[in-house]
Design a protein around this motif. Sequence first.
Motif, PDB file in Angstrom:
ATOM      1  N   UNK A 113       0.849  -1.188   0.000  1.00 60.74           N
ATOM      2  CA  UNK A 113       0.000   0.000   0.000  1.00 60.74           C
ATOM      3  C   UNK A 113       0.886   1.241   0.000  1.00 60.74           C
ATOM      4  N   UNK A 114       0.507   2.188  -0.846  1.00 62.47           N
ATOM      5  CA  UNK A 114       1.248   3.446  -0.948  1.00 62.47           C
ATOM      6  C   UNK A 114       0.312   4.572  -0.531  1.00 62.47           C
ATOM      7  N   UNK A 115       0.719   5.344   0.452  1.00 62.88           N
ATOM      8  CA  UNK A 115      -0.099   6.462   0.924  1.00 62.88           C
ATOM      9  C   UNK A 115      -0.008   7.611  -0.090  1.00 62.88           C
ATOM     10  N   UNK A 116      -1.026   7.715  -0.933  1.00 62.54           N
ATOM     11  CA  UNK A 116      -1.016   8.720  -1.998  1.00 62.54           C
ATOM     12  C   UNK A 116      -2.154   9.724  -1.873  1.00 62.54           C
ATOM     13  N   UNK A 117      -2.839   9.719  -0.723  1.00 64.72           N
ATOM     14  CA  UNK A 117      -3.915  10.664  -0.500  1.00 64.72           C
ATOM     15  C   UNK A 117      -5.227  10.282  -1.156  1.00 64.72           C
ATOM     16  N   UNK A 118      -5.295   9.086  -1.732  1.00 66.67           N
ATOM     17  CA  UNK A 118      -6.507   8.626  -2.410  1.00 66.67           C
ATOM     18  C   UNK A 118      -7.229   7.599  -1.547  1.00 66.67           C
ATOM     19  N   UNK A 119      -8.507   7.299  -1.861  1.00 69.01           N
ATOM     20  CA  UNK A 119      -9.207   6.232  -1.146  1.00 69.01           C
ATOM     21  C   UNK A 119      -8.440   4.924  -1.218  1.00 69.01           C
ATOM     22  N   UNK A 120      -8.656   4.061  -0.240  1.00 67.17           N
ATOM     23  CA  UNK A 120      -7.873   2.831  -0.087  1.00 67.17           C
ATOM     24  C   UNK A 120      -7.813   1.990  -1.351  1.00 67.17           C
ATOM     25  N   UNK A 121      -8.937   1.909  -2.097  1.00 69.51           N
ATOM     26  CA  UNK A 121      -8.959   1.033  -3.272  1.00 69.51           C
ATOM     27  C   UNK A 121      -8.009   1.487  -4.373  1.00 69.51           C
ATOM     28  N   UNK A 122      -7.455   2.694  -4.242  1.00 69.83           N
ATOM     29  CA  UNK A 122      -6.520   3.201  -5.251  1.00 69.83           C
ATOM     30  C   UNK A 122      -5.088   3.271  -4.725  1.00 69.83           C
ATOM     31  N   UNK A 123      -4.772   2.502  -3.695  1.00 72.94           N
ATOM     32  CA  UNK A 123      -3.450   2.623  -3.056  1.00 72.94           C
ATOM     33  C   UNK A 123      -2.598   1.355  -3.151  1.00 72.94           C
ATOM     34  N   UNK A 124      -3.070   0.325  -3.827  1.00 70.90           N
ATOM     35  CA  UNK A 124      -2.317  -0.927  -3.882  1.00 70.90           C
ATOM     36  C   UNK A 124      -1.436  -0.971  -5.134  1.00 70.90           C
ATOM     37  N   UNK A 125      -0.151  -1.248  -4.928  1.00 76.86           N
ATOM     38  CA  UNK A 125       0.822  -1.289  -6.016  1.00 76.86           C
ATOM     39  C   UNK A 125       1.757  -2.481  -5.824  1.00 76.86           C
ATOM     40  N   UNK A 126       2.292  -2.983  -6.929  1.00 74.30           N
ATOM     41  CA  UNK A 126       3.401  -3.927  -6.841  1.00 74.30           C
ATOM     42  C   UNK A 126       4.664  -3.120  -6.611  1.00 74.30           C
ATOM     43  N   UNK A 127       5.330  -3.371  -5.503  1.00 72.42           N
ATOM     44  CA  UNK A 127       6.609  -2.724  -5.210  1.00 72.42           C
ATOM     45  C   UNK A 127       7.730  -3.757  -5.261  1.00 72.42           C
ATOM     46  N   UNK A 128       8.944  -3.279  -5.261  1.00 70.73           N
ATOM     47  CA  UNK A 128      10.117  -4.147  -5.334  1.00 70.73           C
ATOM     48  C   UNK A 128      10.058  -5.200  -4.220  1.00 70.73           C
ATOM     49  N   UNK A 129      10.210  -6.450  -4.566  1.00 68.87           N
ATOM     50  CA  UNK A 129      10.218  -7.541  -3.596  1.00 68.87           C
ATOM     51  C   UNK A 129       8.872  -8.197  -3.383  1.00 68.87           C
ATOM     52  N   UNK A 130       7.778  -7.525  -3.778  1.00 72.49           N
ATOM     53  CA  UNK A 130       6.448  -8.090  -3.556  1.00 72.49           C
ATOM     54  C   UNK A 130       6.249  -9.408  -4.298  1.00 72.49           C
ATOM     55  N   UNK A 131       6.694  -9.467  -5.527  1.00 73.29           N
ATOM     56  CA  UNK A 131       6.458 -10.666  -6.329  1.00 73.29           C
ATOM     57  C   UNK A 131       7.279 -11.846  -5.831  1.00 73.29           C
ATOM     58  N   UNK A 132       8.501 -11.569  -5.409  1.00 77.28           N
ATOM     59  CA  UNK A 132       9.342 -12.644  -4.874  1.00 77.28           C
ATOM     60  C   UNK A 132       8.694 -13.261  -3.638  1.00 77.28           C
ATOM     61  N   UNK A 133       8.144 -12.414  -2.759  1.00 78.97           N
ATOM     62  CA  UNK A 133       7.447 -12.909  -1.565  1.00 78.97           C
ATOM     63  C   UNK A 133       6.225 -13.731  -1.944  1.00 78.97           C
ATOM     64  N   UNK A 134       5.491 -13.263  -2.935  1.00 73.92           N
ATOM     65  CA  UNK A 134       4.291 -13.977  -3.350  1.00 73.92           C
ATOM     66  C   UNK A 134       4.609 -15.338  -3.948  1.00 73.92           C
ATOM     67  N   UNK A 135       5.625 -15.398  -4.812  1.00 71.47           N
ATOM     68  CA  UNK A 135       5.997 -16.682  -5.387  1.00 71.47           C
ATOM     69  C   UNK A 135       6.458 -17.656  -4.303  1.00 71.47           C
ATOM     70  N   UNK A 136       7.171 -17.151  -3.312  1.00 75.07           N
ATOM     71  CA  UNK A 136       7.653 -18.009  -2.232  1.00 75.07           C
ATOM     72  C   UNK A 136       6.500 -18.544  -1.392  1.00 75.07           C
ATOM     73  N   UNK A 137       5.535 -17.659  -1.097  1.00 73.72           N
ATOM     74  CA  UNK A 137       4.434 -18.073  -0.224  1.00 73.72           C
ATOM     75  C   UNK A 137       3.472 -19.035  -0.919  1.00 73.72           C
ATOM     76  N   UNK A 138       3.285 -18.889  -2.216  1.00 75.58           N
ATOM     77  CA  UNK A 138       2.363 -19.745  -2.962  1.00 75.58           C
ATOM     78  C   UNK A 138       3.047 -20.983  -3.536  1.00 75.58           C
ATOM     79  N   UNK A 139       4.360 -20.947  -3.600  1.00 76.54           N
ATOM     80  CA  UNK A 139       5.127 -22.047  -4.168  1.00 76.54           C
ATOM     81  C   UNK A 139       4.768 -22.315  -5.632  1.00 76.54           C
TER      82      UNK A 139
END
Length: 373
Positions: A185-211
Amino acid sequence: MKKKVLAAIMAAALLLVGCGGSDGEKDDSPVQTLEPVIIEETPEPTPEATEEPEATEEPEETREGMYRSELTNEWIDEALKDQRPIAVMVDNEKIALPHYGLTEADVVYEIMNSTLNDRITRFMVLVKDWEKIEQMGSIRSTRSTNIYLLGEWNAVLCHDGGPYFAMDLIAEKAYCDNFTGTFSRVQNGKPTEFTEYILKGDLEKNFSSKNYSKEYNEYYEGPHFQFSNQEIDLSDETGAIDCTEIQLPFKHNGSTLKYNEETGTYDYYEYGQPHLDPQHDNAQLTFKNLLIQDCTFSDLGDGYLVYNVLDTSGRSGYYITNGKAIEVNWYKGSDTAPTTFYKKGTSEQIQLNTGKTYISIVPSDGWDDIVIK
């Protein structure tokens, strides 16, 4: 200029299901199961299509440690050869702008997201080299159409939920690996539904957790496009027309692509403005190839819909590159089979120029409203 649509209706079965949604969207719409109209073989060529040009043998270029990407035909690191792409759902409401990281996409789909709100669209962007992403999004929910499409790329879906019937479809389709609601989540001053982004490292964590496998698996049917290693000029093609601008029938955001002679690509505009990427010095989103598909859809109620993307009847479309457009027919026979494009009325599959590709699926009832200049 306006073009007439070829009428073709495919079979679709609607099953009523009553279970809860996962992202706060209305959950009174049915599961949509698409059944393709199967033909046993590729359509017979017209007499013109049987006359093939003389083949010229040219040595295939190689570069040490590199290979040609199956998504763009551009030279990229050989270490990426077997890596699956990701398919990222990106909100396209005006409040969601600016989009971050979309110039990193190899292929961008723009698809009507709702029959309401003047047919607002949503992007699904495919990225092969996803480890380089610093910020991409914002991320929103998926729709059933996207699930049928990502199967042909063996891509991993990145989204934030979806209406219950789309989530049920994900659970049903063994090929559909997905990450939902697990990004930063990135605090950009917008409603919550507009604050989710893929950031560096997010995908690596997801692949690890889902296998999930990062490499192509048993559902991958091979490269999607046919590319030419020489620049394609459509000028000499039968029926070729000038196309320096195309306006698509999405009234809400006014999707428009304009040919840039300096770059030889089509710059994307919406809401009357150039689409810029602040993640990359406000570079404009631009494409070498445009594929426009005429497609029927089933209305699921409350603005929800599913495109009938499984269709082997040979529906109409355009291939556009280097300021010219030709008419094509497209086919898709199964969830994991690539959509293929043929020169109109022939069995000759088109070749694309090296570079990024934009694909728009246009509702058949709006096909005549496309404007090509």
